[in-house]
Enzyme design. Structure first.
Site, PDB file in Angstrom:
ATOM      1  N   HIS A 138       0.990  -1.101  -0.649  1.00  0.00           N
ATOM      2  CA  HIS A 138       0.523  -0.468   0.189  1.00  0.00           C
ATOM      3  C   HIS A 138       1.244   1.288  -0.300  1.00  0.00           C
ATOM      4  CE1 HIS A 138      -3.649   2.928   0.765  1.00  0.00           C
ATOM      5  NE2 HIS A 138      -2.807   3.344   1.628  1.00  0.00           N
ATOM      6  N   GLY A 153       2.701   5.296   3.866  1.00  0.00           N
ATOM      7  CA  GLY A 153       1.724   5.875   5.130  1.00  0.00           C
ATOM      8  C   GLY A 153       0.330   5.307   4.979  1.00  0.00           C
ATOM      9  N   SER A 154       0.032   5.998   6.687  1.00  0.00           N
ATOM     10  CA  SER A 154      -1.107   5.422   6.528  1.00  0.00           C
ATOM     11  C   SER A 154      -2.520   5.831   6.066  1.00  0.00           C
ATOM     12  CB  SER A 154      -1.667   5.558   8.933  1.00  0.00           C
ATOM     13  OG  SER A 154      -1.714   7.168   8.488  1.00  0.00           O
ATOM     14  N   SER A 155      -3.756   5.348   6.110  1.00  0.00           N
ATOM     15  CA  SER A 155      -4.102   5.759   5.086  1.00  0.00           C
ATOM     16  C   SER A 155      -4.637   7.255   5.444  1.00  0.00           C
ATOM     17  CB  SER A 155      -5.037   4.878   4.467  1.00  0.00           C
ATOM     18  OG  SER A 155      -6.737   5.081   4.818  1.00  0.00           O
ATOM     19  N   GLY A 156      -5.041   7.695   4.069  1.00  0.00           N
ATOM     20  CA  GLY A 156      -5.733   9.781   4.509  1.00  0.00           C
ATOM     21  C   GLY A 156      -4.729  10.825   4.826  1.00  0.00           C
ATOM     22  N   ILE A 157      -3.087  10.182   5.075  1.00  0.00           N
ATOM     23  CA  ILE A 157      -2.416  10.671   5.797  1.00  0.00           C
ATOM     24  C   ILE A 157      -1.375  11.729   4.409  1.00  0.00           C
ATOM     25  CG2 ILE A 157      -0.442  10.090   4.536  1.00  0.00           C
ATOM     26  CD1 ILE A 157       1.048  10.314   8.201  1.00  0.00           C
ATOM     27  N   LYS A 159      -1.009  11.379   1.097  1.00  0.00           N
ATOM     28  CA  LYS A 159       0.496  10.137  -0.340  1.00  0.00           C
ATOM     29  C   LYS A 159       0.099  10.588  -1.604  1.00  0.00           C
ATOM     30  CE  LYS A 159      -0.629   6.071   1.267  1.00  0.00           C
ATOM     31  NZ  LYS A 159      -1.032   6.393   2.312  1.00  0.00           N
ATOM     32  N   SER A 160      -1.699  10.124  -1.823  1.00  0.00           N
ATOM     33  CA  SER A 160      -2.233  11.256  -2.903  1.00  0.00           C
ATOM     34  C   SER A 160      -2.274  12.085  -3.473  1.00  0.00           C
ATOM     35  CB  SER A 160      -3.479  10.450  -3.505  1.00  0.00           C
ATOM     36  OG  SER A 160      -3.549   8.970  -2.721  1.00  0.00           O
ATOM     37  N   ASP A 177      -1.886   4.118  -4.471  1.00  0.00           N
ATOM     38  CA  ASP A 177      -3.058   3.025  -3.272  1.00  0.00           C
ATOM     39  C   ASP A 177      -2.012   1.928  -3.730  1.00  0.00           C
ATOM     40  OD1 ASP A 177      -5.433   2.707  -2.113  1.00  0.00           O
ATOM     41  OD2 ASP A 177      -5.781   1.745  -3.342  1.00  0.00           O
ATOM     42  N   GLU A 202      -6.277   8.846  -7.386  1.00  0.00           N
ATOM     43  CA  GLU A 202      -7.925   8.798  -5.948  1.00  0.00           C
ATOM     44  C   GLU A 202      -7.616  10.129  -4.876  1.00  0.00           C
ATOM     45  OE1 GLU A 202     -10.149   6.664  -2.266  1.00  0.00           O
ATOM     46  OE2 GLU A 202      -8.807   6.452  -3.459  1.00  0.00           O
ATOM     47  N   ARG A 243      17.876  15.312  12.035  1.00  0.00           N
ATOM     48  CA  ARG A 243      18.123  16.474  11.974  1.00  0.00           C
ATOM     49  C   ARG A 243      19.325  16.862  10.570  1.00  0.00           C
ATOM     50  NH1 ARG A 243      15.543  20.238  15.948  1.00  0.00           N
ATOM     51  NH2 ARG A 243      16.635  21.582  14.413  1.00  0.00           N
TER      52      ARG A 243
END
Length: 311
Positions: A138, A153-157, A159-160, A177, A202, A243
Site C-alpha cells: 500500500h 504511510g497510513s491511509s489518509g495521511i 500520499k496521493s 494506492d 484518488e 536532523r
C-alpha cells in the site's frame, strides 16, 4: 514460487510447435537454460532436467553424427519427467528421433528462427520477469528526477495529494494506492500499478482522476525501479526526528534493503517539496556528495581549530 508454462513461452516468442503438443501445459519453474552438449556425448552423472533444453548448431550437428541407437538413447535420457521443453534455434531441421521420443514422452519440441545467443538473452529476460517473486504494498510510487520513490504511510495521511503536487511539478506517477513489486535475480525491486488502476489517482473530496488524460503521457510511467522509500507519519512532538541525515535506515522489501527516510506530517509542511528534495539529495549521495558528512567534517575541523587556538 511463481510459475509459467510452455504454451506461454511458445506464444510469446511465436515459436513453431513441432511435436509433443500434449505437454504444452508443462510448468517452467526456473530461469536457467541448458545446452545439453555433455549429455549428448554420454555424460549422465549430472543433468538439469528442470531447465529448458536448447539445441543450437553445435548440438544438432553433433547429434547427427550419432547412430540411430545412440540418438534414441540420448533422447530418452534427456526427455525426463521434469523437462519443460526443447527449443531448436535457427529453424534447423529436427532429427526424427527427437520428434519420435517427444511424442512418446509428451515433451514439446519448439522451433525458433532466432540465433541461439539471441534467444538465450530474450528468453532469460522473459523468464526472470514471469518468475520473479512479487508482493503488493500500500503506497504511491513516483519517478522524481529519475529516482523511483515509494511513498508510504497510513491511509489518509496525504500520499496521493503529495503525488498530485509532484505530477504538477513535472514528475511522473507510476502507481497509486497499490504498488505491485517484483524482485529480480539481481535484487532490484521493480514497481508497477495493477492494470485496473493504472494511471489513476484518488483524491479525497474530488474522486478518481486519470493522470495521463489530465496531464498528458509525460506525467505517467508504467514501470520504475524502487530506489528509496519515504515514510509519512503524523508529527509526534516527543519523538526525535533526524536532523542531520547522518544515520541511514533501510526497509526490507522481500529480500532487498531499500533506503528509507521518515517525514513527519503536520499543517504547513509542503510534503511534495520535501519529497522532491529528498530525491535530489539521494541522487547527490549516489554521485558521491553527502551534505551531512561534509557539514560534520567542517564542524569537526572548526572545533579542532578552536581547540588549537585556545592552546
Amino acid at each position: 514460487m511463481r510459475k509459467t508454462n510452455v504454451s506461454h513461452l511458445a506464444e510469446h516468442f511465436n515459436m513453431a510447435i513441432l511435436s509433443g503438443e500434449e505437454g504444452l501445459g508443462r510448468e517452467i519453474t526456473v530461469t536457467d537454460l541448458s545446452r545439453p552438449g555433455l549429455q549428448l556425448a554420454g555424460y549422465y552423472s549430472y543433468y538439469a532436467e528442470e531447465r529448458i533444453q536448447l539445441f543450437g548448431l553445435t548440438e544438432i550437428n553433433f547429434f547427427q553424427t550419432l547412430n540411430r541407437e545412440k540418438r534414441l538413447e540420448r533422447m530418452n535420457f534427456l526427455m525426463q519427467g521434469q523437462t519443460p521443453c526443447f527449443c531448436v534455434t535457427r529453424n534447423q531441421p529436427v532429427p526424427e528421433e527427437m520428434i519420435e521420443v517427444s511424442n512418446a514422452r509428451g515433451v514439446p519440441v519448439l522451433q525458433s528462427p532466432l540465433a541461439t545467443t539471441t534467444l538465450v538473452g530474450k528468453m532469460t529476460n522473459f523468464l526472470e520477469n514471469r518468475l520473479a517473486p512479487t508482493t503488493t504494498i500500500h503506497g504511491v510510487l513516483t519517478d522524481i528526477y529519475g529516482v523511483g520513490v515509494l511513498i508510504m504511510g497510513s491511509s489518509g495521511i496525504g500520499k496521493s495529494e503529495a503525488a498530485l503536487e509532484l505530477v504538477k511539478r513535472g514528475h511522473r506517477l507510476v502507481a497509486d494506492d497499490a504498488v505491485e513489486i517484483r524482485q529480480t535475480q539481481a535484487g532490484q525491486l521493480s514497481g508497477s500499478a495493477p492494470e485496473l488502476i493504472q494511471h489513476l489517482l484518488e483524491i479525497r473530496g474530488v474522486g478518481i482522476i486519470n493522470v495521463m488524460t489530465m496531464f498528458g503521457a509525460g506525467a505517467v510511467r508504467n514501470v520504475k525501479n524502487i530506489e528509496m522509500v519515504v515514510q509519512l507519519e503524523l508529527w509526534e512532538p516527543q519523538k526525535m526526528y533526524e536532523r542531520l541525515g547522518l544515520d541511514e535506515e533501510t526497509l526490507k522489501i522481500m529480500d532487498t534493503d531499500i533506503p528509507i527516510i521518515t517525514v513527519p506530517v503536520r499543517p504547513g509542511r509542503n510534503l511534495a517539496v520535501i519529497i522532491e528534495v529528498a530525491a535530489m539529495n539521494f541522487r547527490l549521495k549516489r554521485m558521491g556528495y553527502n551534505a551531512a558528512v561534509h557539514f560534520s567534517r567542517k564542524q569537526s575541523d572548526a572545533i579542532l581549530e578552536d581547540a588549537d587556538a585556545d592552546l
